[in-house]
Design an enzyme around this catalytic site. Structure first.
Site, PDB file in Angstrom:
ATOM      1  CG  PHE A  76      42.378  47.873  38.906  1.00  0.00           C
ATOM      2  CD1 PHE A  76      43.330  48.882  38.930  1.00  0.00           C
ATOM      3  CD2 PHE A  76      41.491  47.776  39.978  1.00  0.00           C
ATOM      4  CE1 PHE A  76      43.398  49.789  39.987  1.00  0.00           C
ATOM      5  CE2 PHE A  76      41.552  48.677  41.043  1.00  0.00           C
ATOM      6  CZ  PHE A  76      42.511  49.687  41.038  1.00  0.00           C
ATOM      7  CG  ASP A 131      39.636  41.137  41.651  1.00  0.00           C
ATOM      8  OD1 ASP A 131      38.501  41.423  42.093  1.00  0.00           O
ATOM      9  OD2 ASP A 131      40.581  41.942  41.621  1.00  0.00           O
ATOM     10  CE  LYS A 176      35.249  48.828  42.744  1.00  0.00           C
ATOM     11  NZ  LYS A 176      36.319  48.255  41.949  1.00  0.00           N
TER      12      LYS A 176
HETATM   13  C1  LIG Z   1      37.810  48.230  42.486  1.00  0.00           C
HETATM   14  C2  LIG Z   1      38.542  46.946  42.305  1.00  0.00           C
HETATM   15  C3  LIG Z   1      39.500  46.501  43.237  1.00  0.00           C
HETATM   16  C4  LIG Z   1      39.917  47.339  44.425  1.00  0.00           C
HETATM   17  O1  LIG Z   1      38.878  47.538  45.314  1.00  0.00           O
HETATM   18  P1  LIG Z   1      39.014  48.698  46.437  1.00  0.00           P
HETATM   19  O2  LIG Z   1      37.811  48.484  47.299  1.00  0.00           O
HETATM   20  O3  LIG Z   1      39.021  49.998  45.706  1.00  0.00           O
HETATM   21  O4  LIG Z   1      40.283  48.447  47.155  1.00  0.00           O
HETATM   22  C5  LIG Z   1      40.080  45.269  43.040  1.00  0.00           C
HETATM   23  N1  LIG Z   1      39.761  44.507  41.969  1.00  0.00           N
HETATM   24  C6  LIG Z   1      38.849  44.901  41.059  1.00  0.00           C
HETATM   25  C7  LIG Z   1      38.525  43.997  39.918  1.00  0.00           C
HETATM   26  C8  LIG Z   1      38.222  46.136  41.182  1.00  0.00           C
HETATM   27  O5  LIG Z   1      37.347  46.533  40.249  1.00  0.00           O
END
Ligand SMILES: *Cc1c(COP(=O)(O)O)cnc(C)c1O
Length: 397
Positions: free
Chosen positions: A136, A221, A250
């Site tokens: 994701f 990521d 986050k």
């Molecule tokens: C939450 C998340 C995203 C997206 O972040 P947003 O601030 O909601 O755009 C991307 N990569 C990972 C691994 C995430 O957990």
């Protein structure tokens, strides 16, 4: 035009004017402190949602509140066309903490992924991206193209061309797909939204070696795993790798919207005007980010996340009924409990018992408690989870 008594029915008022893209719980949160959230009636909950990953330091951490308050009185907006001392200090602190040389500041995880994909294209001139099944990376078109979940992707086709998904924790399939058209490989250290699947020992080192051998960049990521969540400041540090591009967001700024891409030595020059963000690097977010790094670097919260996460997983593994639970996984305080049935009823029952938690897909219960959670509350939540999941199976008999 309002047809509601707004003083008594804010939930209905909110629903009336919301886009509808988020499925909401029947719960109104009005205040937070540490690992507690309070509803409108004053009821207290133990928070294992953790701001969906944005609240590693808990709610309204005093250091973040003080930094934001002081900065708000000084300067809130300052686009990057001007220099700013708070941004200068923050960029230096973040780059040093991550052992990277440069950083691009933005406002969310998806924006960080989006920027990293553009930087990889600029730097390598290669169009292809490899990401992983169950991965994701966000909901904007580029990030969505790298995301695996069909339900998120299919309504929006055509997506970015040249994106290939390979199985996670599988180096052979990556090696087979990684040809000279691939500019970057994008991976999580723990697949969070995809069901809490951690990288196996040696996997990320293998990914890094393949990237270097074939001339692709490694984008890690860490939007969900960063800032102490897994028991390391950045989760990849446990794996002993050095990403070329590191996406974070986050919990980066204590709950304020912020994202960043850290940029390593293998990434080429990024020419002026090749990317940008109006709010990126604003002093308010930078001040909050500095406070977050300071707290994480001067307390034992990260080490405690490692130790308490392990203890909690061990406890859950031994006390959860096998009839209800397939697996307990995670790193640090990012924990997934894979159920044999659907997770929705368990989440509802937990809420009734005063514990808020998240799903990760249809059958995984995900826990993201703030790292500041008191031991008593962590173990109280663990007992409630065991009770609820045990009762769920009894009810199913
Ligand atoms: C939450 C998340 C995203 C997206 O972040 P947003 O601030 O909601 O755009 C991307 N990569 C990972 C691994 C995430 O957990």
């Amino acid at each position: 035009m309002l047809t509601l008594d707004v003083s008594t029915d804010f939930n209905a008022l909110e629903d009336l004017h919301s886009s509808g893209v988020t499925l909401k719980r029947d719960l109104q949160i009005v205040r937070g402190e540490g690992a507690y959230l309070y509803d409108a009636a004053g009821r207290r909950y133990i928070d294992c949602v953790g701001g969906q990953g944005a609240a590693n330091l808990g709610h309204c951490h005093p250091a973040v509140v003080a930094a934001v308050r002081a900065q708000a009185e000084q300067l809130i907006s300052c686009p990057e066309l001007f220099h700013n001392p708070v941004r200068a200090r923050y960029q230096a602190a973040l780059c040093t903490a991550a052992n990277m040389s440069r950083v691009f500041l933005c406002n969310s995880g998806a924006e960080a992924v989006e920027a990293a994909l553009k930087f990889a294209r600029l730097s390598t001139g290669r169009p292809g991206i490899i990401s992983t099944m169950r991965g994701f990376h966000g909901r904007t078109f580029g990030a969505l193209s790298a995301t695996w979940e069909k339900a998120y992707r299919e309504p929006f086709q055509p997506l970015l061309p040249g994106v290939t998904h390979v199985p996670y924790n599988n180096l052979e399939r990556l090696a087979a797909a990684l040809d000279e058209t691939i500019g970057a490989v994008l991976v999580e250290v723990v697949q969070g939204e995809g069901g809490v699947h951690p990288a196996q020992d040696g996997y990320l080192q293998g990914v890094q070696a393949l990237c270097r051998e074939r001339g692709a960049l490694l984008i890690v990521d860490e939007v969900q795993t960063g800032f102490g969540r897994t028991g390391w400041l950045f989760a990849h540090q446990q794996d002993g790798i050095q990403p070329d591009l590191l996406c974070v967001a986050k919990s980066i700024a204590g709950g304020l919207p912020m994202g960043a891409v850290l940029i390593g030595e293998r990434v080429g020059a990024l020419p002026p005007a090749s990317h940008g963000s109006t709010f990126g690097g604003n002093p308010l977010a930078c001040a909050a980010g500095l406070a977050v790094l300071e707290v994480l670097q001067t307390t034992d919260l990260i080490l405690r996340a490692r130790e308490r996460g392990q203890a909690l997983r061990d406890y859950l593994q031994t006390h959860l009924p096998e009839r209800a639970v397939r697996d307990v996984r995670g790193r640090g305080l990012l924990i997934g409990i894979e159920l044999r049935g659907k997770v929705a009823p368990a989440l509802k029952a937990l809420q009734t018992h005063g514990v808020l938690a998240l799903p990760a897909g249809a059958t995984v219960l995900r826990l993201l408690p703030p790292l500041v959670i008191q031991d008593d509350d962590l173990w109280c939540a663990a007992e409630i989870i065991v009770d609820v999941l045990s009762a769920e199976t009894r009810n199913a008999d």
